[in-house]
Design an enzyme around this catalytic site. Structure first.
Site, PDB file in Angstrom:
ATOM      1  NE  ARG A   1     -75.624   1.708  -6.397  1.00  0.00           N
ATOM      2  CZ  ARG A   1     -76.091   2.612  -5.525  1.00  0.00           C
ATOM      3  NH1 ARG A   1     -76.777   3.646  -5.948  1.00  0.00           N
ATOM      4  NH2 ARG A   1     -75.873   2.454  -4.236  1.00  0.00           N
TER       5      ARG A   1
ATOM      6  N   GLY B   1     -80.768   5.139   7.141  1.00  0.00           N
ATOM      7  CA  GLY B   1     -81.398   4.658   8.359  1.00  0.00           C
ATOM      8  C   GLY B   1     -81.971   5.832   9.137  1.00  0.00           C
TER       9      GLY B   1
ATOM     10  CD  GLU C   1     -79.989   0.777   8.139  1.00  0.00           C
ATOM     11  OE1 GLU C   1     -79.778   1.070   6.948  1.00  0.00           O
ATOM     12  OE2 GLU C   1     -79.553   1.457   9.084  1.00  0.00           O
TER      13      GLU C   1
ATOM     14  CG  ASN D   1     -33.712  35.922 -21.569  1.00  0.00           C
ATOM     15  OD1 ASN D   1     -34.356  35.215 -22.340  1.00  0.00           O
ATOM     16  ND2 ASN D   1     -34.095  37.137 -21.226  1.00  0.00           N
TER      17      ASN D   1
ATOM     18  CG  ASN E   1     -35.484  15.499 -21.559  1.00  0.00           C
ATOM     19  OD1 ASN E   1     -35.985  15.573 -22.686  1.00  0.00           O
ATOM     20  ND2 ASN E   1     -36.184  15.190 -20.492  1.00  0.00           N
TER      21      ASN E   1
HETATM   22  C1  UD1 Z   1     -75.595   2.528   5.956  1.00  0.00           C
HETATM   23  C2  UD1 Z   1     -76.293   2.537   7.320  1.00  0.00           C
HETATM   24  C3  UD1 Z   1     -77.443   3.565   7.276  1.00  0.00           C
HETATM   25  C4  UD1 Z   1     -76.871   4.939   6.951  1.00  0.00           C
HETATM   26  C5  UD1 Z   1     -76.093   4.894   5.637  1.00  0.00           C
HETATM   27  C6  UD1 Z   1     -75.363   6.192   5.443  1.00  0.00           C
HETATM   28  C7  UD1 Z   1     -76.131   0.272   8.196  1.00  0.00           C
HETATM   29  C8  UD1 Z   1     -76.816  -1.003   8.424  1.00  0.00           C
HETATM   30  N1  UD1 Z   1     -76.824   1.225   7.601  1.00  0.00           N
HETATM   31  O1  UD1 Z   1     -76.499   2.030   5.011  1.00  0.00           O
HETATM   32  O2  UD1 Z   1     -78.078   3.624   8.525  1.00  0.00           O
HETATM   33  O3  UD1 Z   1     -77.915   5.871   6.863  1.00  0.00           O
HETATM   34  O4  UD1 Z   1     -75.106   3.834   5.639  1.00  0.00           O
HETATM   35  O5  UD1 Z   1     -74.780   6.238   4.166  1.00  0.00           O
HETATM   36  O6  UD1 Z   1     -74.973   0.415   8.570  1.00  0.00           O
HETATM   37  N2  UD1 Z   1     -69.544  -2.505   4.040  1.00  0.00           N
HETATM   38  C9  UD1 Z   1     -68.598  -3.469   4.309  1.00  0.00           C
HETATM   39  N3  UD1 Z   1     -68.995  -4.754   4.502  1.00  0.00           N
HETATM   40  C10 UD1 Z   1     -70.290  -5.128   4.442  1.00  0.00           C
HETATM   41  C11 UD1 Z   1     -71.256  -4.142   4.166  1.00  0.00           C
HETATM   42  C12 UD1 Z   1     -70.864  -2.843   3.976  1.00  0.00           C
HETATM   43  O7  UD1 Z   1     -67.398  -3.167   4.358  1.00  0.00           O
HETATM   44  O8  UD1 Z   1     -70.551  -6.322   4.656  1.00  0.00           O
HETATM   45  C13 UD1 Z   1     -69.129  -1.118   3.840  1.00  0.00           C
HETATM   46  C14 UD1 Z   1     -69.400  -0.626   2.434  1.00  0.00           C
HETATM   47  O9  UD1 Z   1     -68.244  -0.777   1.609  1.00  0.00           O
HETATM   48  C15 UD1 Z   1     -69.696   0.846   2.648  1.00  0.00           C
HETATM   49  C16 UD1 Z   1     -70.248   0.911   4.068  1.00  0.00           C
HETATM   50  O10 UD1 Z   1     -69.874  -0.290   4.693  1.00  0.00           O
HETATM   51  O11 UD1 Z   1     -68.540   1.625   2.589  1.00  0.00           O
HETATM   52  C17 UD1 Z   1     -71.740   1.142   4.120  1.00  0.00           C
HETATM   53  O12 UD1 Z   1     -72.416   0.065   3.522  1.00  0.00           O
HETATM   54  P1  UD1 Z   1     -73.728   0.278   2.659  1.00  0.00           P
HETATM   55  O13 UD1 Z   1     -74.148  -1.032   2.124  1.00  0.00           O
HETATM   56  O14 UD1 Z   1     -73.504   1.379   1.688  1.00  0.00           O
HETATM   57  O15 UD1 Z   1     -74.757   0.734   3.772  1.00  0.00           O
HETATM   58  P2  UD1 Z   1     -76.104   1.554   3.529  1.00  0.00           P
HETATM   59  O16 UD1 Z   1     -77.147   0.616   3.112  1.00  0.00           O
HETATM   60  O17 UD1 Z   1     -75.847   2.725   2.682  1.00  0.00           O
END
Ligand code: UD1
Ligand code: MG
Length: 446
Positions: free
Chosen positions: A15, A137, A152, A357, A366
């Site tokens: 995004r 969540g 979630e 000065n 330079n």
């Molecule tokens: C997650 C939480 C949710 C919380 C929210 C807060 C879970 C299942 N849910 O949801 O409870 O309220 O964050 O913002 O954890 N990432 C990885 N590998 C993956 C998936 C994600 O590295 O396979 C990383 C993403 O880059 C990101 C973070 O984990 O930095 C969170 O992932 P995201 O998909 O944003 O989780 P949310 O659905 O927002």
């Protein structure tokens, strides 16, 4: 107990609509990931493992530069799966772990500290905040205040969706237990992902309770789009300004001053409106930075006056009581005690000796199109207005350079150099010229 952090940063960040990975976008001059790392480190995390996507070379290089380790999550199978990827890296680690997200730049060290502390008391801890947003969540607590489960939003039933306590994205647990529990995760949910948020339920079955630490919503913001990046920047700026004011910095219009994550402003520094501090700036007590100045990689000593409209670039070292005035640019140059360059000058790759000065319009030339060269100006020298100092060149102490000169040769102590053409005077010429022109004009009108 030794402390470590696992930071999840393998998500796509589509995004942002950017070729740059999401966590590498800067807030207050530091990539988002850097803020998370700094907050975790501030709470005593001595080892930091960043989980990255395959091929995320920029993220990897940044994490390594900042003293972290990286592990690659080959497929994005969910936050629980991502955290489990750190198991091998932390195989021999004995202590407490926090798992958090790499795109939450506003988490503070205090929040990580509170999570570690709550974990020590209860066995596990998560961080929650109050919100009605469907993005988070839901945190379901038991009557004793401990966590029952995290659901979630997509998987929650109507009653659970009504709960306004949300999961912020920090979890603390014993490292060994955590990776054992992570190995038991299932992906039986709407998204078919391995959820980090299912770990407390597995821990509960193992007899380990989980405390809930509550924080303000302002701290929990995640960055997913350019708009959110701008909001996070603004929140971070407010935090940095408040911190500076608290530390005794005077600001006439703090809301117009932009700071970097590492800006050092000592007590009794005065900052005017619309000043921008890029990374790497230190301003010592008693210095003043006037309106509309831009500083980056610069040091300003006490009693110095900078601006209005000054530009200090990397390597600018402004000495005690020195003055750098309007439309003066300084780069990689030491301006020694009490020296002045008050108007319209470029001082690059130079030393300006004590009390010297620099007249308006002075340029240190330079660059010869290939290399940069040094200009050395001695103490007490007087460089007349509109002079060009062609580097490399050495101007000894006490020298006087006549206005409009082009200096290419070394000048000895207390000497005068003037390189402009000598002035000639023709008495009465101007009046004769005007008379002739007036007569010509009158003849044309007839
Ligand atoms: C997650 C939480 C949710 C919380 C929210 C807060 C879970 C299942 N849910 O949801 O409870 O309220 O964050 O913002 O954890 N990432 C990885 N590998 C993956 C998936 C994600 O590295 O396979 C990383 C993403 O880059 C990101 C973070 O984990 O930095 C969170 O992932 P995201 O998909 O944003 O989780 P949310 O659905 O927002
Ligand atoms: Mg998210």
């Amino acid at each position: 107990m030794a402390r470590a952090a696992v930071i999840l940063a393998a998500g796509q960040g589509t995004r942002m609509k950017s070729a740059k990975p999401k966590v590498m976008h800067a807030i207050a001059g530091l990539p988002i990931l850097g803020h998370v790392m700094a907050a975790a480190r501030g709470a005593g995390a001595e080892r930091i493992v960043v989980v990255i996507a395959p091929g995320a070379v920029d993220v990897e290089a940044f994490a390594l530069r900042q003293g972290a380790e990286t592990v690659v999550q080959d497929k994005q199978l969910g936050t629980g799966h991502a955290a489990a990827c750190a198991a091998t890296a932390l195989k021999n680690f004995v202590g407490t772990l926090v798992v958090t997200y790499g795109d939450h730049p506003l988490f503070t060290s205090a929040t990580f500290e509170a999570s570690f502390a709550a974990q020590e008391k209860s066995g596990m801890a998560i961080v929650a905040f109050h919100s009605r947003s469907t993005a988070y969540g839901r945190v379901i607590t038991k009557p004793d205040g401990l966590l029952d489960r995290i659901v979630e939003y997509r998987d929650a039933n109507a009653a659970e969706r009504k709960v306004d306590l949300c999961n912020a994205g920090i979890m603390a647990a014993n490292a060994k237990s955590f990776f054992r529990w992570a190995g038991e995760l299932k992906n039986h949910n709407v998204q078919k992902e391995y959820y980090l948020t299912d770990i407390p339920t597995i821990a509960k079955a193992d007899g380990v309770g989980c405390a809930v630490v509550t924080i303000e919503e302002a701290e929990t913001m995640g960055v997913n789009s350019r708009a959110e990046l701008a909001i996070a920047e603004s929140a971070m700026q407010q935090r940095l300004r408040a911190r500076a004011l608290e530390a005794g910095v005077g600001m006439t219009a703090p809301e117009t001053v932009f700071l970097s994550h590492d800006t050092v402003l000592e007590a009794d520094v005065q900052v005017g409106p619309h000043v921008v501090f890029g990374p790497g700036v230190t301003v010592r007590s008693g210095a003043e930075i006037k309106a509309f100045s831009h500083l980056e990689g610069a040091t300003v000593a006490s009693g110095a006056l900078v601006g209005p409209y000054a530009r200090l670039r990397p390597g600018a070292d402004i000495g005690e009581d020195a003055h750098i005035g309007n439309f003066v640019e300084v780069k990689n140059a030491r301006i020694e005690k009490g020296a002045k360059a008050n108007h319209l000058a470029y001082i690059g790759d130079a030393r300006v000796g004590e009390g010297a000065n620099i007249g308006a319009g002075t340029i240190t030339c330079n660059f010869d199109g290939f290399d940069k060269h040094h200009t050395d100006i001695g103490a007490g020298a007087f460089i007349g207005s509109n002079s060009a100092l062609v580097a490399p060149v050495k101007i000894a102490d006490g020298v006087f350079v006549g206005a409009g000169s082009v200096i290419t040769k070394e000048m000895s102590k207390d000497s005068l150099a003037v390189t402009r053409a000598e002035q000639t005077e023709i008495p009465g010429w101007a009046e004769k010229f005007r008379q002739r022109k007036r007569a010509e004009k009158a003849a044309r009108k007839k």
